[in-house]
Design an enzyme around this catalytic site. Structure first.
Site, mmCIF file in Angstrom:
data_model
loop_
_atom_site.group_PDB
_atom_site.id
_atom_site.type_symbol
_atom_site.label_atom_id
_atom_site.label_comp_id
_atom_site.label_asym_id
_atom_site.label_seq_id
_atom_site.Cartn_x
_atom_site.Cartn_y
_atom_site.Cartn_z
ATOM 1 N N ASP A 13 0.852 -1.187 0.000
ATOM 2 C CA ASP A 13 0.000 0.000 0.000
ATOM 3 C C ASP A 13 0.890 1.240 0.000
ATOM 4 O O ASP A 13 1.756 1.388 0.866
ATOM 5 C CB ASP A 13 -0.902 -0.028 1.240
ATOM 6 C CG ASP A 13 -2.041 0.982 1.157
ATOM 7 O OD1 ASP A 13 -2.026 1.822 0.232
ATOM 8 O OD2 ASP A 13 -2.925 0.928 2.017
ATOM 9 N N ASP A 107 -3.779 2.386 -5.224
ATOM 10 C CA ASP A 107 -2.503 2.397 -4.492
ATOM 11 C C ASP A 107 -2.293 1.143 -3.647
ATOM 12 O O ASP A 107 -1.540 1.152 -2.687
ATOM 13 C CB ASP A 107 -2.414 3.643 -3.611
ATOM 14 C CG ASP A 107 -3.463 3.644 -2.507
ATOM 15 O OD1 ASP A 107 -4.435 2.893 -2.609
ATOM 16 O OD2 ASP A 107 -3.295 4.398 -1.540
ATOM 17 N N GLU A 108 -2.958 0.069 -4.012
ATOM 18 C CA GLU A 108 -2.955 -1.122 -3.163
ATOM 19 C C GLU A 108 -2.858 -2.402 -3.996
ATOM 20 O O GLU A 108 -3.587 -2.556 -4.971
ATOM 21 C CB GLU A 108 -4.291 -1.140 -2.422
ATOM 22 C CG GLU A 108 -4.233 -1.493 -0.987
ATOM 23 C CD GLU A 108 -5.645 -1.611 -0.454
ATOM 24 O OE1 GLU A 108 -5.910 -2.582 0.240
ATOM 25 O OE2 GLU A 108 -6.480 -0.731 -0.757
HETATM 26 MG MG LIG Z 1 -2.521 3.984 0.522
#
Ligand SMILES: [Mg+2]
Length: 383
Positions: A13, A107-108
C-alpha cells in the site's frame, strides 16, 4: 493448489499516495500539513499528509471541519492525471516482478507468493521489490506479509508509514489480538461503536464471543467478523497479470485464396482470443487483424472499439477489418488477430451498463470450454 498448502501473501500500500505525488511535484510541500481535496464550501478531504493526521484530519471528512482542526493546512485540488501515471508505474514494476498479483485499488496490491519458497525467499524477495519501487518512483510504500489477504492488509497498516511487517504462520491470532476492532478492514464508525457498546474493544474481544451472539447483533456480518478476528480468511489473490495484448497467429499449411476459409479462420481465431480475454477477466478496446501474403508482404489494420469481451462484437469487427485489408485473389500465408487496450472487466459495468443475458451466455460457453476443451463449442463457420 492443495488446501493445506501454506499461503504466502504480500499486501502493498502506497503511503498517503496522493500527498506523496503532490510532494514529488512540489518538493517544498514535503513535511508540511497538506490536504488534497475540494476547496469550495462542500469540498471533502480526498487525502491528507501524516502531519495533518495528528490533528485527527482524515479522508472523506468535510473540508470545513478539516480546516477547523488544522487551520494551517495547505490545500491542493489534486493532480489526478499524475496519480494515474504513478499508479500505473508501480503496477508495471509489480507486474514485471511478481508471479501473481492483484491490483486492489489505485494504491494497493496483493501478491501471491504461495509455493515460491522453492525458488526464492519470499520475505527477502518482497523487501527487495519494495526497495525497487521506492528507488524508481520515489514514492513511500509499505507492505505486510502473512498467510492471508486480511492479515497481510492489517499488517501493512501496522507497518505504516514507510515500513514492512511479516506475520509468520501460526502467529496470526497473536498479532491480531491486541488491535482495536477498527483495524479490521470494513469496520467503520458505526460497527465500531456498536461493538464498543457491547464492551468489545479489541479484535481478541470479538474472537472470544460466540458467533450466535455476534449474529444476534450484526446478522450474517457477525459470523464474518468472528472469522476475521480469528484470522480466518479464504479470499484468493485475483490474478491481474497485466497483459498488454492478447493475440494469436496462424501460418497455413497451404497458402490460401479461399475467402470462405479465410473468414472462417478469422472467426475461429477471434473466438479463441475472446475466450482468453474473458479468462483473464479483461475487456478489449482495440482489435487488429494481420495478413501475410505468400510473397511475405505483411499488412495489418486496427480499430478502436467500445470496450467488450463479447464474441459477436469482436468477430464482427475482425471480419470487417479483414475485408478492408484483404486484396482479392492474393494468396495468404498467415493470419493474425490481436486484442489490445485491455482493461479490467469491472469497468464495463460502470461505463456501459451490463448486458446480463449475454454475459451469462458467454460464461456458460466458457464453462463448457473449460470442462470439455476449447474446440467443444465453436461457431461452425462465418456467417
Ligand atoms: Mg494507501
Amino acid at each position: 493448489m492443495p488446501e493445506t498448502q501454506q499461503r504466502i501473501i504480500a499486501h502493498f500500500d502506497l503511503d498517503a499516495f496522493f500527498v506523496s505525488v503532490e510532494c514529488l511535484n512540489d518538493p517544498s510541500l514535503k513535511g508540511k500539513p497538506l490536504i488534497v481535496g475540494g476547496h469550495n464550501e462542500r469540498g471533502v478531504v480526498c487525502a491528507c499528509s501524516y502531519e495533518t493526521r495528528k490533528f485527527v484530519v482524515h479522508s472523506a471528512m468535510p473540508m470545513k471541519s478539516a480546516m477547523r482542526l488544522c487551520p494551517q493546512a495547505i490545500v491542493v485540488s489534486g493532480s489526478y492525471k499524475d496519480y494515474g501515471k504513478y499508479s500505473q508505474w508501480v503496477t508495471d514494476i509489480i507486474a514485471e516482478n511478481a508471479p501473481l498479483y492483484e491490483k486492489a485499488s489505485v494504491d494497493e496490491f496483493y501478491i501471491d507468493l504461495t509455493g515460491m519458497e522453492r525458488f526464492f525467499e519470499p520475505y527477502k524477495w518482497t523487501i527487495q521489490l519494495r526497495e525497487k519501487i521506492i528507488s524508481k518512483t520515489k514514492l513511500p510504500i509499505s507492505f505486510g506479509m502473512a498467510s492471508s489477504k486480511l492479515v497481510a492488509k492489517i499488517a501493512t497498516d501496522e507497518a505504516k508509514p514507510n515500513g514492512y511487517l511479516y506475520i509468520p504462520p501460526g502467529r496470526e491470532k497473536e498479532f491480531l489480538a491486541p488491535l482495536l476492532v477498527s483495524k479490521i478492514p470494513g469496520v467503520g464508525k458505526h460497527t465500531c461503536k456498536a461493538l464498543n457498546d457491547l464492551g468489545i474493544n479489541t479484535i481478541e474481544d470479538i474472537s472470544r464471543q460466540s458467533t450466535s451472539l455476534l449474529e444476534k447483533y450484526f446478522g450474517k456480518y457477525g459470523a464474518d467478523l468472528w472469522n476475521k478476528s480469528n484470522g480466518i480468511n479464504v479470499h484468493q489473490v485475483v490474478n491481474m497479470r497485466r497483459a498488454k495484448s492478447i493475440s494469436t497467429e496462424n501460418t497455413f499449411f497451404e497458402n490460401s485464396t479461399d475467402l470462405t476459409f479465410l473468414l472462417s479462420e478469422v472467426v475461429r481465431m477471434t473466438e479463441k482470443i475472446a475466450y482468453e480475454l474473458r479468462q483473464d477477466q479483461k475487456i478489449a478496446g482495440c482489435i487488429a487483424v494481420k495478413i501475410r501474403y505468400s510473397d511475405f508482404e505483411t499488412t495489418s489494420r486496427q480499430v478502436s472499439i467500445d470496450l467488450t469481451d463479447y464474441d459477436d462484437e469482436l468477430i464482427r469487427k475482425a471480419k470487417d477489418l479483414f475485408r478492408k485489408l484483404y486484396r482479392n485473389k492474393k494468396s495468404v500465408r498467415l493470419l493474425g488477430v490481436r486484442l489490445s487496450h485491455l482493461s479490467d472487466q469491472g469497468q464495463q459495468t460502470d461505463m456501459f451498463g451490463d448486458d446480463e443475458r449475454k454475459s451469462a451466455l458467454y460464461r456458460t460457453i466458457d464453462e463448457v470450454k473449460n470442462r470439455f476443451g476449447f474446440n467443444s463449442l465453436s461457431k461452425a463457420a462465418y456467417k
